[in-house]
Motif scaffolding. Sequence first.
Motif, PDB file in Angstrom:
ATOM      1  N   ARG A   1       0.826  -1.202   0.000  1.00  0.00           N
ATOM      2  CA  ARG A   1       0.000   0.000   0.000  1.00  0.00           C
ATOM      3  C   ARG A   1       0.875   1.273   0.000  1.00  0.00           C
ATOM      4  O   ARG A   1       0.516   2.294  -0.550  1.00  0.00           O
ATOM      5  CB  ARG A   1      -0.854  -0.054   1.262  1.00  0.00           C
ATOM      6  CG  ARG A   1      -1.723   1.093   1.433  1.00  0.00           C
ATOM      7  CD  ARG A   1      -3.157   0.691   1.641  1.00  0.00           C
ATOM      8  NE  ARG A   1      -3.944   1.777   1.095  1.00  0.00           N
ATOM      9  CZ  ARG A   1      -5.227   1.759   0.906  1.00  0.00           C
ATOM     10  NH1 ARG A   1      -5.899   0.679   1.167  1.00  0.00           N
ATOM     11  NH2 ARG A   1      -5.852   2.801   0.430  1.00  0.00           N
ATOM     12  N   LEU A   2       2.016   1.188   0.658  1.00  0.00           N
ATOM     13  CA  LEU A   2       2.882   2.371   0.751  1.00  0.00           C
ATOM     14  C   LEU A   2       3.904   2.414  -0.385  1.00  0.00           C
ATOM     15  O   LEU A   2       4.418   3.474  -0.740  1.00  0.00           O
ATOM     16  CB  LEU A   2       3.640   2.367   2.089  1.00  0.00           C
ATOM     17  CG  LEU A   2       2.783   2.421   3.355  1.00  0.00           C
ATOM     18  CD1 LEU A   2       3.660   2.297   4.599  1.00  0.00           C
ATOM     19  CD2 LEU A   2       1.989   3.724   3.414  1.00  0.00           C
ATOM     20  N   CYS A   3       4.211   1.256  -0.938  1.00  0.00           N
ATOM     21  CA  CYS A   3       5.254   1.160  -1.966  1.00  0.00           C
ATOM     22  C   CYS A   3       4.828   1.881  -3.242  1.00  0.00           C
ATOM     23  O   CYS A   3       3.722   1.703  -3.713  1.00  0.00           O
ATOM     24  CB  CYS A   3       5.505  -0.320  -2.260  1.00  0.00           C
ATOM     25  SG  CYS A   3       6.541  -0.613  -3.706  1.00  0.00           S
ATOM     26  N   THR A   4       5.731   2.721  -3.768  1.00  0.00           N
ATOM     27  CA  THR A   4       5.426   3.451  -5.000  1.00  0.00           C
ATOM     28  C   THR A   4       6.005   2.741  -6.224  1.00  0.00           C
ATOM     29  O   THR A   4       5.919   3.254  -7.328  1.00  0.00           O
ATOM     30  CB  THR A   4       6.002   4.879  -4.937  1.00  0.00           C
ATOM     31  OG1 THR A   4       7.394   4.768  -4.642  1.00  0.00           O
ATOM     32  CG2 THR A   4       5.323   5.703  -3.863  1.00  0.00           C
ATOM     33  N   LYS A   5       6.600   1.582  -5.991  1.00  0.00           N
ATOM     34  CA  LYS A   5       7.103   0.685  -7.030  1.00  0.00           C
ATOM     35  C   LYS A   5       8.328   1.237  -7.760  1.00  0.00           C
ATOM     36  O   LYS A   5       8.485   2.441  -7.921  1.00  0.00           O
ATOM     37  CB  LYS A   5       6.018   0.354  -8.075  1.00  0.00           C
ATOM     38  CG  LYS A   5       4.753  -0.214  -7.510  1.00  0.00           C
ATOM     39  CD  LYS A   5       4.875  -1.690  -7.119  1.00  0.00           C
ATOM     40  CE  LYS A   5       3.983  -2.025  -5.949  1.00  0.00           C
ATOM     41  NZ  LYS A   5       2.598  -1.664  -6.071  1.00  0.00           N
ATOM     42  N   ASP A   6       9.139   0.297  -8.202  1.00  0.00           N
ATOM     43  CA  ASP A   6      10.198   0.605  -9.141  1.00  0.00           C
ATOM     44  C   ASP A   6      11.214   1.622  -8.633  1.00  0.00           C
ATOM     45  O   ASP A   6      11.452   2.638  -9.272  1.00  0.00           O
ATOM     46  CB  ASP A   6       9.549   1.120 -10.449  1.00  0.00           C
ATOM     47  CG  ASP A   6      10.532   1.037 -11.613  1.00  0.00           C
ATOM     48  OD1 ASP A   6      11.423   0.167 -11.562  1.00  0.00           O
ATOM     49  OD2 ASP A   6      10.413   1.837 -12.545  1.00  0.00           O
ATOM     50  N   CYS A   7      11.788   1.398  -7.452  1.00  0.00           N
ATOM     51  CA  CYS A   7      12.908   2.269  -7.106  1.00  0.00           C
ATOM     52  C   CYS A   7      14.039   1.540  -6.426  1.00  0.00           C
ATOM     53  O   CYS A   7      14.340   0.393  -6.786  1.00  0.00           O
ATOM     54  CB  CYS A   7      12.471   3.549  -6.416  1.00  0.00           C
ATOM     55  SG  CYS A   7      11.330   3.383  -5.078  1.00  0.00           S
ATOM     56  N   ILE A   8      14.609   2.151  -5.422  1.00  0.00           N
ATOM     57  CA  ILE A   8      15.956   1.775  -5.004  1.00  0.00           C
ATOM     58  C   ILE A   8      16.121   0.399  -4.365  1.00  0.00           C
ATOM     59  O   ILE A   8      17.215  -0.168  -4.388  1.00  0.00           O
ATOM     60  CB  ILE A   8      16.514   2.882  -4.083  1.00  0.00           C
ATOM     61  CG1 ILE A   8      18.010   2.681  -3.842  1.00  0.00           C
ATOM     62  CG2 ILE A   8      15.771   2.935  -2.778  1.00  0.00           C
ATOM     63  CD1 ILE A   8      18.729   3.981  -3.672  1.00  0.00           C
ATOM     64  N   CYS A   9      15.078  -0.175  -3.802  1.00  0.00           N
ATOM     65  CA  CYS A   9      15.269  -1.435  -3.096  1.00  0.00           C
ATOM     66  C   CYS A   9      15.807  -2.537  -4.008  1.00  0.00           C
ATOM     67  O   CYS A   9      16.476  -3.458  -3.555  1.00  0.00           O
ATOM     68  CB  CYS A   9      13.992  -1.884  -2.390  1.00  0.00           C
ATOM     69  SG  CYS A   9      12.646  -2.253  -3.500  1.00  0.00           S
TER      70      CYS A   9
ATOM     71  N   SER B   1       5.938  -8.372  -6.306  1.00  0.00           N
ATOM     72  CA  SER B   1       6.325  -7.323  -5.354  1.00  0.00           C
ATOM     73  C   SER B   1       6.460  -7.799  -3.912  1.00  0.00           C
ATOM     74  O   SER B   1       6.741  -7.008  -3.024  1.00  0.00           O
ATOM     75  CB  SER B   1       5.365  -6.127  -5.374  1.00  0.00           C
ATOM     76  OG  SER B   1       5.408  -5.504  -6.633  1.00  0.00           O
ATOM     77  N   ILE B   2       6.180  -9.070  -3.642  1.00  0.00           N
ATOM     78  CA  ILE B   2       6.352  -9.577  -2.278  1.00  0.00           C
ATOM     79  C   ILE B   2       7.799 -10.037  -2.125  1.00  0.00           C
ATOM     80  O   ILE B   2       8.295 -10.824  -2.934  1.00  0.00           O
ATOM     81  CB  ILE B   2       5.367 -10.731  -1.996  1.00  0.00           C
ATOM     82  CG1 ILE B   2       3.931 -10.183  -2.039  1.00  0.00           C
ATOM     83  CG2 ILE B   2       5.657 -11.367  -0.638  1.00  0.00           C
ATOM     84  CD1 ILE B   2       2.865 -11.251  -2.035  1.00  0.00           C
ATOM     85  N   ILE B   3       8.481  -9.520  -1.112  1.00  0.00           N
ATOM     86  CA  ILE B   3       9.898  -9.856  -0.934  1.00  0.00           C
ATOM     87  C   ILE B   3      10.041 -11.356  -0.648  1.00  0.00           C
ATOM     88  O   ILE B   3       9.302 -11.924   0.162  1.00  0.00           O
ATOM     89  CB  ILE B   3      10.518  -9.007   0.199  1.00  0.00           C
ATOM     90  CG1 ILE B   3      10.494  -7.526  -0.229  1.00  0.00           C
ATOM     91  CG2 ILE B   3      11.945  -9.460   0.515  1.00  0.00           C
ATOM     92  CD1 ILE B   3      10.972  -6.557   0.823  1.00  0.00           C
ATOM     93  N   ASP B   4      10.977 -11.967  -1.319  1.00  0.00           N
ATOM     94  CA  ASP B   4      11.185 -13.416  -1.212  1.00  0.00           C
ATOM     95  C   ASP B   4      11.861 -13.752   0.122  1.00  0.00           C
ATOM     96  O   ASP B   4      13.049 -13.488   0.316  1.00  0.00           O
ATOM     97  CB  ASP B   4      12.069 -13.857  -2.395  1.00  0.00           C
ATOM     98  CG  ASP B   4      12.202 -15.366  -2.472  1.00  0.00           C
ATOM     99  OD1 ASP B   4      11.968 -16.038  -1.457  1.00  0.00           O
ATOM    100  OD2 ASP B   4      12.556 -15.860  -3.567  1.00  0.00           O
TER     101      ASP B   4
ATOM    102  N   ALA C   1      16.883   2.089   2.831  1.00  0.00           N
ATOM    103  CA  ALA C   1      16.967   2.872   1.596  1.00  0.00           C
ATOM    104  C   ALA C   1      15.607   3.322   1.066  1.00  0.00           C
ATOM    105  O   ALA C   1      15.515   4.326   0.369  1.00  0.00           O
ATOM    106  CB  ALA C   1      17.673   2.045   0.519  1.00  0.00           C
ATOM    107  N   CYS C   2      14.576   2.597   1.381  1.00  0.00           N
ATOM    108  CA  CYS C   2      13.262   2.889   0.786  1.00  0.00           C
ATOM    109  C   CYS C   2      12.813   4.314   1.093  1.00  0.00           C
ATOM    110  O   CYS C   2      12.732   4.697   2.259  1.00  0.00           O
ATOM    111  CB  CYS C   2      12.224   1.902   1.309  1.00  0.00           C
ATOM    112  SG  CYS C   2      10.557   2.334   0.789  1.00  0.00           S
ATOM    113  N   PRO C   3      12.520   5.119   0.069  1.00  0.00           N
ATOM    114  CA  PRO C   3      12.122   6.509   0.303  1.00  0.00           C
ATOM    115  C   PRO C   3      10.706   6.642   0.864  1.00  0.00           C
ATOM    116  O   PRO C   3      10.330   7.703   1.350  1.00  0.00           O
ATOM    117  CB  PRO C   3      12.208   7.131  -1.100  1.00  0.00           C
ATOM    118  CG  PRO C   3      12.025   5.997  -2.046  1.00  0.00           C
ATOM    119  CD  PRO C   3      12.600   4.789  -1.373  1.00  0.00           C
TER     120      PRO C   3
END
Lengths: 221, 165
Positions: free
Chosen positions: B10-18, B32-35, B48-50
């Motif tokens: 819900r908070l993730c804006t997708k496609d960046c630094i992680c 998009s679910i972290i393995d 790092a996540c903005p």
Amino acid sequence: MKYICSICGYIYDEAAEGTPFEALPADWKCPLCKAAKTDFKPEAAPAPEDTAPQTATADTATNTVPEADLKKLSAGQLAALCSNLARGCEKMYKEEEAGLFRELAAYFTKITPAIPDADVEKLASLLQGDINSYDSIRAQADALKDRGAARVCVWGEKVTRMLSSLVTRYLHDGESLLAGTDIWVCTACGFVYIGETPPELCPVCKVPDWKFEKIERRAKA
Amino acid sequence: MKRVAVRNLRLCTKDCICLYVCPTGATDTENSIIDVEKCIGCENCALACPSSAISMVPLEYPKQQPKDDAMVATLNTLAQSKADQEKMALQIAGGTSKDSLYRLMKAIAKSERILAEDVMREAGFMLPQSHNAHAILEELIETPPTPDFPAEAARKLMENLPDNG
Ligand code: SF4
Ligand code: SF4
């Protein structure tokens, strides 16, 4: 003189507003949470009309569980227990387990026996019974220093007062209550709000507006 | 205590630094679910996540706080009252063709459930991994309230969520 909303804590300051509280129309509502005028209490003075003794004593007896049955939870309690654990799993990002607990919750919701003679008046008196019980539950929680149980009382009492206030308004206004407008539930604390859009922050638990869920009209059969 | 990263979609804006900071590629998944199998808990992504969309969660949760019996009894009684009101509101909603009454009762039923959930949580059922939750599941599997009790779901839960004591 100041008057405080017993649901969201909004302060109506007669000196600042210019209109005496008593002079406000009977259908005036709290500007923050839309609680009824009767949900306001004068600041720091005991609220005389709040005791409502006639409904209190008669109805608390109908909703108690014998203490010996502590271990054996009812279907209704198990439904809430399981949907609560489903939420717990969601918070831990355990989607599969959340789904399984939801399945159990749905089962218990389904087998919960019907309440005889369910009607709006009876619901109103059960709500009033709960409101009257919060003081003693809170005292017990405080004595045990159980912060969690005390918080349940703080949010629960406010939300229950709001529900009671809305049921009372429905009994008075009837179908005009929601005419041309929407009704929303805060999914964090259960606060119910009437309006075209939900409040920016929940007046009770302060979560943002996207945590509110709109109740849809009945689907046409 | 071992931790893994989880992303709040819900908070993730997708496609960046992680994607770039993860040493194992755990953040680079199609859904998009972290393995969790790949995540080694280094916390690079969360720092790092903005959007503060990633939290580090423990694999094992601490034991639940013990509760006083009398307090639990009081809370159970309160939960029963909320459950009765929910049921009543659903019955009224089910039996009316009036729109305001229907929606008001649906809203109240939903609210009552949230109130009851909150009460049950404080009545000793905060953690899905707690011993209390396990004991209830076990009892339900042994003595199902009705023949159509979804025992499979209960069994799976006991398996997936080990009792933390
Ligand atoms: S850095 Fe944060 S916001 Fe960006 S994609 Fe990763 S989780 Fe989403
Ligand atoms: S914690 Fe480290 S290993 Fe795990 S997903 Fe984040 S960056 Fe990758």
